[in-house]
Design an enzyme around this catalytic site. Structure first.
Site, short mmCIF file in Angstrom:
data_model
loop_
_atom_site.label_atom_id
_atom_site.label_comp_id
_atom_site.label_asym_id
_atom_site.label_seq_id
_atom_site.Cartn_x
_atom_site.Cartn_y
_atom_site.Cartn_z
N CYS A 1 0.83 -1.20 0.00
CA CYS A 1 0.00 0.00 0.00
C CYS A 1 0.87 1.25 0.00
CB CYS A 1 -0.93 -0.01 1.21
SG CYS A 1 -2.13 1.34 1.22
N CYS B 1 -6.42 -4.36 6.69
CA CYS B 1 -7.57 -3.47 6.61
C CYS B 1 -8.70 -4.02 5.76
CB CYS B 1 -7.15 -2.09 6.09
SG CYS B 1 -6.58 -2.07 4.38
#
Length: 384
Positions: free
Chosen positions: A95, A193
């Protein structure tokens, strides 16, 4: 602005320093109605509302940028593919590498912004020649330089980390409370997440499917069976359900996962000791060594909260294996071709390292670079 306390205080400090600040929340979920569950997950609709309230209090413009498609392609799909190939990926690294300091930074620069400012705990210094270096934060317990090890010199040139010199997270929370930020006591997010319930095995089973196979020892003898190799990770001890006990009666651990063969390899605890790691997907965070093919001293860290271990490293060129790939590598090369790797040899064996993990190399407090681990070499020979 993720909606947490760190990015809110980072934004406040940037405003206070006189910068023209715009708050941006990244919409990464394909299900925007998802709500946060306790301290699991992040980037939810609740988080975006928390970020907006913080931006309003600071008096800065606020936008939500939809990167959900890019996040799915570059982080979620990559995570699935890595597990399907028997590796253990770190989605936070991907990410940072492909979203926050690639997609986000590219858009920011295209719109005329100078930098991306985040709430990461790390510091950037400038050497005598004007080159930027990434260093550990002053608060070692909260140091996040490991997950930023994927940043390149160009990305560091457009990055700001205002929290890097703050000695503790408690001080950041206290500052948030003084500033009237409602997120002052908001729990930190943890786990992955996009898997908010934390059940990674079940989540992967839905996407990778199950493929029954054998569990074998280091000699190749079958000692059990499994319903899917994706459910196993290197170092795992529990849930193996082995039908054949070890000769010495001691517990066995997962040593290797081979999804193409639908095989999981187990062995004794001491066989988890790794004498060498290597990766062909490596980058330098700023100025590389003068000659990376010459052996240099460093420290290596293989997990976000692991202790750094003294090591030596160098870039080498070697032949790929017979399959046409470096062992454990996602990179496809023709059989017999060579591959360039960052090879790291720790002074003392590392424990339970899995292909797919990230090895970050330090010189003192400075992040020198990183590699995604493609292959490992055990410190314990396979029994004859």
């Amino acid at each position: 602005m993720s909606g947490g306390v760190d990015s809110a205080v980072a934004a406040a400090r940037a405003v206070e320093a006189g910068h023209e600040v715009v708050g941006v929340h990244l919409a990464l979920s394909r299900m925007p109605g998802t709500l946060r569950t306790g301290s699991r997950g992040c980037c939810t609709i609740e988080d975006s509302m928390d970020a907006r309230r913080a931006a309003d209090l600071l008096g800065i413009p606020f936008y939500v940028w939809d990167f959900s498609e890019r996040f799915k392609d570059d982080v979620v799909d990559d995570f699935i593919a890595e597990y399907a190939a028997g590796r253990t990926p770190n989605p936070c690294m991907r990410c940072n590498e492909r979203i926050k300091f690639a997609a986000l930074l590219e858009k920011a620069l295209a719109l005329g912004f100078d930098a991306v400012c985040t709430g990461h705990y790390a510091t950037i210094t400038t050497d005598a020649s004007g080159r930027r270096e990434l260093h550990r934060a002053s608060a070692e317990a909260k140091d996040q330089s490991y997950v930023l090890g994927v940043l390149t010199a160009e990305q560091l040139a457009h990055a700001m980390f205002p929290l890097g010199d703050t000695p503790s997270k408690d001080l950041v929370r206290a500052e948030a409370a003084r500033r009237g930020l409602a997120v002052a006591q908001k729990p930190d997010s943890y786990d992955i997440c996009f898997i908010p319930d934390g059940d990674t095995s079940a989540w992967l089973a839905e996407r990778v499917g199950t493929a029954p196979g054998d569990i074998v020892d280091r000699t190749g003898a079958v000692v059990g069976s499994h319903e899917g190799a994706h459910a196993f990770t290197v170092g795992q001890r529990r849930g193996l359900r082995l039908g054949t006990p070890a000769p010495d009666g001691k517990p066995r651990f997962v040593l290797d996962v081979r999804p193409k063969e639908r095989t999981v390899v187990v062995g004794p605890r001491e066989a988890l000791a790794i004498a060498e790691i290597a990766g062909s997907r490596y980058t330098w965070a700023g100025e590389p060594p003068a000659d990376p093919t010459e052996t240099f001293a460093c420290d290596v860290q293989i997990r976000a909260h692991a202790d750094p271990v003294p090591a030596i490293a160098r870039v080498v060129e070697r032949e790929s294996d017979a399959s046409g790939e470096p062992s454990g590598s996602a990179a496809s090369v023709s059989s017999g071709a060579s591959v360039t790797e960052l090879v790291i040899t720790p002074d003392a064996p590392l424990d339970g390292v899995a292909p797919g993990q990230t090895a970050v190399v330090y010189v003192g407090t400075r992040v020198l670079g990183q590699c995604t681990i493609d292959r490992t070499v055990s410190a314990v020979p396979v029994p004859a």
